[in-house]
Design a protein around this motif. Structure first.
Motif, PDB file in Angstrom:
ATOM      1  N   PRO A 112      -1.755   0.256   7.506  1.00 33.29           N
ATOM      2  CA  PRO A 112      -1.625  -1.186   7.699  1.00 33.29           C
ATOM      3  C   PRO A 112      -2.966  -1.884   7.922  1.00 33.29           C
ATOM      4  CG  PRO A 112      -0.778   0.019   9.609  1.00 33.29           C
ATOM      5  CD  PRO A 112      -1.025   1.021   8.525  1.00 33.29           C
ATOM      6  N   VAL A 113      -3.943  -1.144   8.445  1.00 38.57           N
ATOM      7  CA  VAL A 113      -5.267  -1.754   8.657  1.00 38.57           C
ATOM      8  C   VAL A 113      -5.920  -2.067   7.295  1.00 38.57           C
ATOM      9  CG1 VAL A 113      -7.469  -1.574   9.860  1.00 38.57           C
ATOM     10  CG2 VAL A 113      -5.483  -0.340  10.759  1.00 38.57           C
ATOM     11  N   VAL A 114      -5.713  -1.172   6.341  1.00 41.55           N
ATOM     12  CA  VAL A 114      -6.232  -1.420   4.984  1.00 41.55           C
ATOM     13  C   VAL A 114      -5.554  -2.661   4.396  1.00 41.55           C
ATOM     14  CG1 VAL A 114      -6.360  -0.484   2.629  1.00 41.55           C
ATOM     15  CG2 VAL A 114      -6.831   1.011   4.590  1.00 41.55           C
ATOM     16  N   GLU A 115      -4.244  -2.780   4.615  1.00 44.52           N
ATOM     17  CA  GLU A 115      -3.519  -3.975   4.139  1.00 44.52           C
ATOM     18  C   GLU A 115      -4.071  -5.237   4.815  1.00 44.52           C
ATOM     19  OE1 GLU A 115       0.751  -3.587   4.606  1.00 44.52           O
ATOM     20  OE2 GLU A 115       0.701  -1.533   3.898  1.00 44.52           O
ATOM     21  N   ALA A 116      -4.328  -5.134   6.115  1.00 37.47           N
ATOM     22  CA  ALA A 116      -4.871  -6.283   6.860  1.00 37.47           C
ATOM     23  C   ALA A 116      -6.228  -6.683   6.293  1.00 37.47           C
ATOM     24  CB  ALA A 116      -4.993  -5.938   8.345  1.00 37.47           C
ATOM     25  N   ALA A 117      -7.060  -5.685   6.018  1.00 35.59           N
ATOM     26  CA  ALA A 117      -8.393  -5.960   5.465  1.00 35.59           C
ATOM     27  C   ALA A 117      -8.266  -6.618   4.095  1.00 35.59           C
ATOM     28  CB  ALA A 117      -9.193  -4.660   5.372  1.00 35.59           C
ATOM     29  N   SER A 154       0.840  -1.201   0.000  1.00 37.40           N
ATOM     30  CA  SER A 154       0.000   0.000   0.000  1.00 37.40           C
ATOM     31  C   SER A 154       0.866   1.239   0.000  1.00 37.40           C
ATOM     32  CB  SER A 154      -0.907   0.010   1.240  1.00 37.40           C
ATOM     33  OG  SER A 154      -0.138   0.303   2.388  1.00 37.40           O
ATOM     34  N   ARG A 155       0.248   2.359  -0.329  1.00 36.27           N
ATOM     35  CA  ARG A 155       0.949   3.642  -0.211  1.00 36.27           C
ATOM     36  C   ARG A 155      -0.078   4.713   0.110  1.00 36.27           C
ATOM     37  NH1 ARG A 155       1.131   6.961  -5.144  1.00 36.27           N
ATOM     38  NH2 ARG A 155      -0.372   6.047  -6.577  1.00 36.27           N
ATOM     39  N   ILE A 156       0.389   5.782   0.726  1.00 37.45           N
ATOM     40  CA  ILE A 156      -0.491   6.925   0.974  1.00 37.45           C
ATOM     41  C   ILE A 156      -0.444   7.802  -0.278  1.00 37.45           C
ATOM     42  CG2 ILE A 156      -0.890   8.969   2.400  1.00 37.45           C
ATOM     43  CD1 ILE A 156       0.307   7.425   4.760  1.00 37.45           C
ATOM     44  N   VAL A 157      -1.609   8.033  -0.864  1.00 36.78           N
ATOM     45  CA  VAL A 157      -1.706   8.768  -2.126  1.00 36.78           C
ATOM     46  C   VAL A 157      -1.871  10.265  -1.872  1.00 36.78           C
ATOM     47  CG1 VAL A 157      -3.150   9.062  -4.195  1.00 36.78           C
ATOM     48  CG2 VAL A 157      -2.713   6.777  -3.297  1.00 36.78           C
ATOM     49  N   ALA A 158      -2.602  10.610  -0.821  1.00 38.33           N
ATOM     50  CA  ALA A 158      -2.869  12.027  -0.536  1.00 38.33           C
ATOM     51  C   ALA A 158      -3.126  12.221   0.955  1.00 38.33           C
ATOM     52  CB  ALA A 158      -4.079  12.507  -1.333  1.00 38.33           C
ATOM     53  N   SER A 188      -7.708  18.534  12.272  1.00 41.64           N
ATOM     54  CA  SER A 188      -7.255  17.232  11.769  1.00 41.64           C
ATOM     55  C   SER A 188      -7.396  17.181  10.252  1.00 41.64           C
ATOM     56  CB  SER A 188      -8.080  16.102  12.405  1.00 41.64           C
ATOM     57  OG  SER A 188      -9.444  16.223  12.034  1.00 41.64           O
ATOM     58  N   VAL A 189      -6.729  16.225   9.622  1.00 38.13           N
ATOM     59  CA  VAL A 189      -6.834  16.020   8.169  1.00 38.13           C
ATOM     60  C   VAL A 189      -7.001  14.527   7.872  1.00 38.13           C
ATOM     61  CG1 VAL A 189      -5.594  18.070   7.313  1.00 38.13           C
ATOM     62  CG2 VAL A 189      -4.289  16.051   8.021  1.00 38.13           C
ATOM     63  N   GLY A 190      -7.570  14.249   6.694  1.00 41.20           N
ATOM     64  CA  GLY A 190      -7.736  12.872   6.238  1.00 41.20           C
ATOM     65  C   GLY A 190      -6.818  12.581   5.068  1.00 41.20           C
ATOM     66  N   GLY A 191      -7.155  11.558   4.304  1.00 44.86           N
ATOM     67  CA  GLY A 191      -6.307  11.227   3.157  1.00 44.86           C
ATOM     68  C   GLY A 191      -6.780   9.988   2.416  1.00 44.86           C
ATOM     69  N   ILE A 192      -5.946   9.569   1.487  1.00 43.51           N
ATOM     70  CA  ILE A 192      -6.285   8.423   0.622  1.00 43.51           C
ATOM     71  C   ILE A 192      -5.162   7.393   0.666  1.00 43.51           C
ATOM     72  CG2 ILE A 192      -6.771   7.697  -1.752  1.00 43.51           C
ATOM     73  CD1 ILE A 192      -7.794  10.560  -2.283  1.00 43.51           C
ATOM     74  N   VAL A 193      -5.533   6.125   0.824  1.00 40.64           N
ATOM     75  CA  VAL A 193      -4.561   5.014   0.806  1.00 40.64           C
ATOM     76  C   VAL A 193      -4.869   4.137  -0.401  1.00 40.64           C
ATOM     77  CG1 VAL A 193      -3.797   2.918   1.996  1.00 40.64           C
ATOM     78  CG2 VAL A 193      -4.276   4.990   3.312  1.00 40.64           C
ATOM     79  N   GLU A 194      -3.835   3.804  -1.155  1.00 35.92           N
ATOM     80  CA  GLU A 194      -3.999   2.856  -2.267  1.00 35.92           C
ATOM     81  C   GLU A 194      -3.434   1.505  -1.853  1.00 35.92           C
ATOM     82  OE1 GLU A 194      -3.456   3.595  -6.754  1.00 35.92           O
ATOM     83  OE2 GLU A 194      -1.531   2.766  -6.079  1.00 35.92           O
ATOM     84  N   CYS A 195      -4.143   0.455  -2.180  1.00 33.61           N
ATOM     85  CA  CYS A 195      -3.703  -0.893  -1.796  1.00 33.61           C
ATOM     86  C   CYS A 195      -3.681  -1.781  -3.035  1.00 33.61           C
ATOM     87  CB  CYS A 195      -4.679  -1.443  -0.752  1.00 33.61           C
ATOM     88  SG  CYS A 195      -4.158  -3.018  -0.044  1.00 33.61           S
ATOM     89  N   VAL A 196      -2.646  -2.611  -3.141  1.00 34.36           N
ATOM     90  CA  VAL A 196      -2.491  -3.505  -4.295  1.00 34.36           C
ATOM     91  C   VAL A 196      -2.255  -4.929  -3.798  1.00 34.36           C
ATOM     92  CG1 VAL A 196      -1.114  -4.002  -6.359  1.00 34.36           C
ATOM     93  CG2 VAL A 196      -1.475  -1.618  -5.667  1.00 34.36           C
ATOM     94  N   VAL A 197      -3.031  -5.874  -4.327  1.00 37.48           N
ATOM     95  CA  VAL A 197      -2.834  -7.295  -4.010  1.00 37.48           C
ATOM     96  C   VAL A 197      -2.356  -7.973  -5.291  1.00 37.48           C
ATOM     97  CG1 VAL A 197      -3.873  -9.405  -3.114  1.00 37.48           C
ATOM     98  CG2 VAL A 197      -4.755  -7.176  -2.366  1.00 37.48           C
ATOM     99  N   THR A 198      -1.146  -8.515  -5.263  1.00 38.14           N
ATOM    100  CA  THR A 198      -0.631  -9.199  -6.447  1.00 38.14           C
ATOM    101  C   THR A 198      -0.627 -10.711  -6.205  1.00 38.14           C
ATOM    102  OG1 THR A 198       1.609  -8.876  -5.632  1.00 38.14           O
ATOM    103  CG2 THR A 198       0.833  -7.311  -7.269  1.00 38.14           C
ATOM    104  N   GLY A 199      -0.755 -11.454  -7.296  1.00 39.57           N
ATOM    105  CA  GLY A 199      -0.657 -12.912  -7.215  1.00 39.57           C
ATOM    106  C   GLY A 199      -1.989 -13.632  -7.080  1.00 39.57           C
ATOM    107  N   ILE A 209     -13.434  -0.631   8.736  1.00 36.15           N
ATOM    108  CA  ILE A 209     -12.388   0.216   9.345  1.00 36.15           C
ATOM    109  C   ILE A 209     -13.017   1.568   9.648  1.00 36.15           C
ATOM    110  CG2 ILE A 209     -10.107   1.262   9.036  1.00 36.15           C
ATOM    111  CD1 ILE A 209      -9.592  -0.862   6.822  1.00 36.15           C
ATOM    112  N   PRO A 210     -13.042   1.979  10.928  1.00 39.70           N
ATOM    113  CA  PRO A 210     -13.673   3.262  11.226  1.00 39.70           C
ATOM    114  C   PRO A 210     -12.980   4.402  10.494  1.00 39.70           C
ATOM    115  CG  PRO A 210     -12.762   2.254  13.232  1.00 39.70           C
ATOM    116  CD  PRO A 210     -12.499   1.313  12.105  1.00 39.70           C
TER     117      PRO A 210
END
Ligand code: FMN
Length: 346
Positions: A324-329, A154-158, A190-201, A225-226
């Protein structure tokens, strides 16, 4: 059941932020697998507070005790129960919230739903803390997936509406993003953001059309995920502005004769079913609702409008911890999917 997920690998999350403990029960995990507990703890530490800028000062030991399902270093095939005892909490910070709900948090809606019977302390069962056991389960799933050639990144996009494009640190932030978070924190905001997640294989042919598709199954756990408020797969919303000729991904045979696509606007899912290309999705995470700035709220006891100053320790940005929670999900959804009956070969 609202706190349980999965068709084949069933994960149930239990506990409250300031109760005796939190944890999970993982039912359906394949037998005979030897987990690397150190790697699970390392993964969980990426979600722990206090490691990123703007992160809450609350220190959680987060030591998972495995109560069942792992014996002699390997999974037994019976339910894996994990308990994380709660330690460092300041429940007094939350006394006022039983009467005056935090804007943006679950306090109001939960109070209405339960007639006020919910555990308000620290956000109770709706606290971000409940993502710790999700990370345990996800880290375990990640290790098993690795043996099947599947990996998750995963990576943080914004952050705060700004693209993260510079050199990033271990938490996924660049210098500008750190400054954006710091500026919000200084202003009691406070601020929010965007996470991109990639599952390969992931092999082609898993999933189903209509209501049991890969999008449905991934979205179901990601919205567990809250603070997650949106998800898009592949080219997502931006794809809606493209022509079909631009958005379609041309097929070809690779050197091994496998069917692949030249581009991956479909994000690895066609008709709810994996295509064999990487599964790609992005998650929108809202700004942390608990902010230091005074806010307008209501007093549910007196029936009057009032001002609320939220006490306690809260992240000015939860995105690095949610990553990491997004990755776990993603790992749990992928493993649940792979435990479906295999596709019919043709
Ligand atoms: C890792 C993580 C940590 C969080 N920490 C906080 C926090 O410190 N303060 C807060 O108000 N919300 C925090 N949240 C978000 C709230 O739990 C969430 O916004 C709230 O339960 C309302 O749910 P909703 O935003 O999905 O509607 C956190 C979420 C995650 C994923």
């Amino acid at each position: 059941m609202s706190s349980s997920y999965g068709k084949n690998l069933n994960v149930t999350i239990f506990g409250e932020s300031h109760g005796a403990g939190i944890g999970c029960v993982i039912d359906g995990f394949p037998a005979g697998f030897s987990p690397d507990m150190k790697a699970i703890l390392d993964f969980m530490s990426r979600r722990a507070p206090g490691l990123t800028p703007g992160s809450t000062a609350r220190r959680e030991a987060d030591v998972p005790e495995v109560l069942s399902g792992i014996f002699d270093g390997h999974t037994t095939g019976s339910p894996i129960a994990v308990l994380i005892r709660n330690g460092d909490h300041h429940s007094a910070d939350y006394a006022a919230l039983a009467q005056i709900p935090r804007p943006g948090h679950a306090d109001y809606a939960l109070a209405v739903k339960t007639g006020g019977a919910n555990d308000i302390r620290g956000g109770g069962h709706s606290s971000g803390r409940l993502t710790a056991p999700l990370c345990f389960a996800g880290a375990l799933a990640l290790q098993y997936l690795a043996t099947r050639g599947v990996s998750v990144s995963s990576r943080i996009v914004a952050i705060g509406g700004r693209e993260v494009s510079g050199e990033t640190d271990a938490t996924g932030l660049d210098a500008a993003a750190r400054e954006t978070i710091e500026a919000a924190r200084r202003e009691g905001d406070s601020v929010g953001g965007i996470v991109e997640c990639v599952v390969t294989g992931l092999p082609a042919g898993y999933g189903a059309p209509i209501f049991d598709g890969v999008e449905n199954r991934v979205a179901a756990i990601v919205f567990g995920i809250p603070a997650v408020k949106g998800i898009e797969f592949g080219s997502g919303f931006a794809g809606s502005a493209l022509r079909g000729s631009e958005n379609n991904d041309a097929f070809f045979h690779d050197a091994d004769g496998a069917v692949r696509t030249r581009t991956n606007n479909h994000g690895g899912i066609l008709g709810g079913i994996t295509s064999g290309m990487p599964l790609v999705f992005r998650v929108a995470i809202k700004p942390t609702p608990s902010i230091a700035k005074p806010q307008q709220s209501v007093n549910l006891v007196t029936g009057k409008d009032c001002e609320l100053v939220v006490k306690g320790r809260h992240d000015a940005c939860i995105v690095p911890r949610a990553r990491p929670v997004v990755e776990a999900a993603a790992a749990l959804a992928s493993l649940d999917l792979l435990l479906d009956p295999p596709p019919r070969a043709h």
